[in-house]
Design a protein around this motif. Structure first.
Motif, PDB file in Angstrom:
ATOM      1  N   TYR A 290       0.855  -1.188   0.000  1.00 52.60           N
ATOM      2  CA  TYR A 290       0.000   0.000   0.000  1.00 52.60           C
ATOM      3  C   TYR A 290       0.888   1.233   0.000  1.00 52.60           C
ATOM      4  N   GLU A 291       0.521   2.210  -0.799  1.00 52.18           N
ATOM      5  CA  GLU A 291       1.268   3.463  -0.814  1.00 52.18           C
ATOM      6  C   GLU A 291       0.693   4.407   0.228  1.00 52.18           C
ATOM      7  N   GLN A 292       1.563   5.010   1.026  1.00 55.28           N
ATOM      8  CA  GLN A 292       1.092   5.870   2.116  1.00 55.28           C
ATOM      9  C   GLN A 292       0.195   6.985   1.616  1.00 55.28           C
ATOM     10  N   LYS A 293       0.562   7.620   0.514  1.00 57.00           N
ATOM     11  CA  LYS A 293      -0.243   8.733   0.008  1.00 57.00           C
ATOM     12  C   LYS A 293      -1.659   8.282  -0.345  1.00 57.00           C
ATOM     13  N   ILE A 294      -1.788   7.090  -0.922  1.00 54.97           N
ATOM     14  CA  ILE A 294      -3.108   6.579  -1.293  1.00 54.97           C
ATOM     15  C   ILE A 294      -3.931   6.283  -0.046  1.00 54.97           C
ATOM     16  N   VAL A 295      -3.314   5.622   0.929  1.00 54.46           N
ATOM     17  CA  VAL A 295      -4.041   5.269   2.157  1.00 54.46           C
ATOM     18  C   VAL A 295      -4.505   6.529   2.883  1.00 54.46           C
ATOM     19  N   LEU A 296      -3.618   7.510   3.007  1.00 51.88           N
ATOM     20  CA  LEU A 296      -4.004   8.743   3.713  1.00 51.88           C
ATOM     21  C   LEU A 296      -5.042   9.538   2.926  1.00 51.88           C
ATOM     22  N   GLU A 297      -4.938   9.522   1.596  1.00 49.77           N
ATOM     23  CA  GLU A 297      -5.953  10.191   0.775  1.00 49.77           C
ATOM     24  C   GLU A 297      -7.324   9.579   1.050  1.00 49.77           C
ATOM     25  N   ALA A 298      -7.388   8.242   1.075  1.00 48.52           N
ATOM     26  CA  ALA A 298      -8.652   7.556   1.335  1.00 48.52           C
ATOM     27  C   ALA A 298      -9.155   7.842   2.750  1.00 48.52           C
ATOM     28  N   LEU A 299      -8.266   7.786   3.726  1.00 52.80           N
ATOM     29  CA  LEU A 299      -8.661   8.014   5.115  1.00 52.80           C
ATOM     30  C   LEU A 299      -9.098   9.457   5.336  1.00 52.80           C
ATOM     31  N   HIS A 300      -8.373  10.402   4.760  1.00 52.11           N
ATOM     32  CA  HIS A 300      -8.750  11.816   4.904  1.00 52.11           C
ATOM     33  C   HIS A 300     -10.075  12.107   4.219  1.00 52.11           C
ATOM     34  N   ASN A 301     -10.350  11.414   3.106  1.00 59.90           N
ATOM     35  CA  ASN A 301     -11.665  11.569   2.473  1.00 59.90           C
ATOM     36  C   ASN A 301     -12.769  11.075   3.399  1.00 59.90           C
ATOM     37  N   CYS A 302     -12.507   9.976   4.118  1.00 63.99           N
ATOM     38  CA  CYS A 302     -13.489   9.482   5.093  1.00 63.99           C
ATOM     39  C   CYS A 302     -13.745  10.533   6.169  1.00 63.99           C
ATOM     40  N   ILE A 303     -12.686  11.157   6.671  1.00 56.28           N
ATOM     41  CA  ILE A 303     -12.820  12.191   7.711  1.00 56.28           C
ATOM     42  C   ILE A 303     -13.630  13.369   7.186  1.00 56.28           C
ATOM     43  N   ALA A 304     -13.312  13.802   5.962  1.00 55.23           N
ATOM     44  CA  ALA A 304     -13.970  14.990   5.404  1.00 55.23           C
ATOM     45  C   ALA A 304     -15.443  14.751   5.113  1.00 55.23           C
TER      46      ALA A 304
END
Length: 556
Positions: A290-304
């Protein structure tokens, strides 16, 4: 759009559109970029107030007679397209032109800038100032219009509410420090980190859209609150959960502050290197699961986008070969497929205030590029594309694959650098045994990408023959961004500085021949922006005539 389409569009703009959302200019080659930015801000905001999709700025048409007079504004394609990056760098929240069209008219060249509407609840500023139109005049965005835009989310936006019992000492100092660093990276062309560090906490939090006149909002608590401050959001749980499923089972809850704990959650995920061995190659391609940028993008979208009124938590479930992200609430505007191309701009947000704050802190963008980014980055890693599940209507579930599903798919992505995103999406459907429209199947078959008959289609194992020779393959295969970034940094180390022209000369012939000149220009622009935002380089020149240098030399 072809030339005939653009001609019909121009005729429509001349005869039908209101002054506030269309502007005509003679505009020579030296037309001031800063003035374009002010018009850009104004027309984003006016389109929002009129509840329309966007506005138009047109060069090469006389504003009084509405006759085509022609314009030589940035007649070099590379310079013209670079305006998109200039708009994105200086708008708050960051937004850019949807498209820049050139009409070759009998009476001269016409340039049409397609400007998106400001999202609901989020006015667009240029260099920190909000603009509007009054008839044909450019003016500041008055308090009445500013309040009208912001009020669009007041009644429905959970995140904008002020928490009356909250004080500045309910926020985590470490999170505030991290927020300052993120803000400094985003606005490195306007403020130094030292200047941002000199602002008081209240001044910084207001500036970064986390507080309102010093009052603590729910958004500020979510992103920066101390763990023990979560009671201020009760009964709404401020919690993310990581869950491991399989032969081993485990879980951990992560509370406030989300700005720090989204990274902490990512670090719980088991992320090994995966080796892909293409045919006829001695050395395997190694990529992280898993690429960190992809995982954080997905997680931050969940937060937003979480519907916090449903009193649920964000859940990330780790399986042996995939991650599943779940957040409460239906998909808010449109459907995920609308955003894959990167062309759709959302006009409404469930948590507009939170989304804007996260944009200021470089956690997300507010223009709908997140889903597009996840898809393109997965494709560059030769992995399957993400899947969305909206079936129950009460939550959004996204599956991120962490292994190769069909080796033929990965081989196709490795050996055909000319594949378009629609082609890759279609091949992803084939490897997952999903149906495709007849015209898409016909297109893939014509390109030699698939074989078999419906419903038993499969990706061809002879894809490499689509290139004429090994030399053609080498010329069309793109390198990783890390390769190009190193070239830029090595150049700056040796020669101390570089203009945009120098960088173009350095990289143009090294980029994949599958890209046209415009795509190469855009890729170089995106690379420079990424290096700047990551604190690797800085611009010692102007916006129109950049002079790039190594960031460590800035203090000198």
């Amino acid at each position: 759009m072809n030339n005939n389409d653009l001609q019909r569009l121009l005729d429509r703009l001349i005869t039908e559109w209101e002054n506030e959302v269309v502007e005509f200019k003679h505009a020579g080659n030296d037309y001031d970029t800063d003035r374009i930015g002010r018009y850009f801000s104004a027309m984003c905001n006016e389109a929002n107030l009129r509840d329309i999709e966007g506005a138009w700025l047109v060069f090469g048409v006389d504003n009084k007679t509405r006759k085509v007079v022609g314009s030589d504004y940035r007649d070099d394609k590379e310079r013209l397209q670079s305006l998109k990056m200039q708009m994105a760098e200086n708008t708050e929240p960051s937004v850019t032109m949807r498209n820049i069209h050139v009409l070759h008219h009998a009476d001269g060249r016409v340039v049409l800038f397609e400007i998106p509407s400001a999202p609901q609840g989020l006015p667009i500023a240029w260099k920190g100032h909000y603009y509007a139109r009054s008839g044909e005049s450019l003016t500041s965005l008055g308090l009445d219009k500013l309040d009208q835009i912001r009020a669009q989310s007041q009644e429905t936006d959970w995140s904008i509410k002020i928490v009356t019992d909250a004080r500045i000492d309910h926020l985590d100092p470490v999170a505030i420090g991290k927020a300052r660093e993120s803000y400094a990276r985003k606005y490195s062309n306007r403020f130094s980190l030292d200047e941002i560090q000199s602002w008081s906490d209240i001044a910084f939090l207001d500036r970064s859209r986390l507080t309102i006149e010093g009052k603590i909002t729910r958004a500020a608590l979510l992103l920066l609150g101390k763990p023990e401050s979560a009671f201020l959001l009760s009964p709404h749980p401020a919690q993310m959960t990581w869950k491991l499923e399989g032969a081993e089972r485990a879980y951990e809850h992560f509370g406030l502050p989300f700005l720090l704990n989204s990274t902490a959650l990512y670090q719980k995920i088991r992320n090994v290197q995966i080796r892909i061995l293409p045919d006829n190659q001695l050395f395997p391609v190694e990529v992280s699961k898993y690429e960190q940028k992809i995982v954080l993008e997905a997680l931050h979208n969940c937060i937003a986008h979480q519907d916090y009124t449903k009193n649920g938590r964000i859940i990330v479930t780790e399986y042996l070969d995939m991650l599943v992200f779940e957040n409460e609430g239906s998909f808010y505007e449109g459907k995920p497929a609308d955003y894959i191309s990167g062309e759709k701009t959302p006009r409404r947000y469930r948590n507009a205030f939170l989304a804007q704050a996260m944009t200021e802190l470089n956690m997300i963008d507010t223009m709908g590029y997140g889903i597009h980014e996840i898809h393109t980055r997965q494709a560059k890693r030769y992995f399957p594309l993400p899947d969305f599940d909206l079936q129950n209507g009460n939550s959004v579930k996204m599956t991120l694959h962490g292994k190769v599903v069909d080796p033929a798919y990965s081989k196709a992505l490795m050996e055909r650098a000319d594949l378009t995103l629609p082609d890759i999406i279609a091949l992803d459907h084939i490897q997952k045994k999903r149906s495709l429209p007849y015209d898409v199947v016909k297109r893939l078959r014509k390109k030699g990408l698939i074989e078999g008959r419906k419903p038993n289609l499969h990706i061809s194992d002879k894809i490499a023959k689509a290139t004429d020779s090994k030399a053609d393959y080498i010329k069309t295969r793109s390198q990783d961004d890390t390769f190009y970034a190193k070239l830029v940094l090595d150049y700056l180390e040796k020669f101390k500085k570089a203009s945009r022209k120098d960088i173009n000369i350095l990289l143009f012939d090294k980029l994949s021949n599958a890209l046209d000149d415009e795509q190469k220009t855009n890729k170089i622009g995106a690379l420079l922006t990424k290096l700047r935002r990551n604190g690797k380089i800085w611009n010692a020149g102007s916006r129109t005539k950049p002079e790039w240098r190594i960031a460590e030399r800035k203090a000198e």
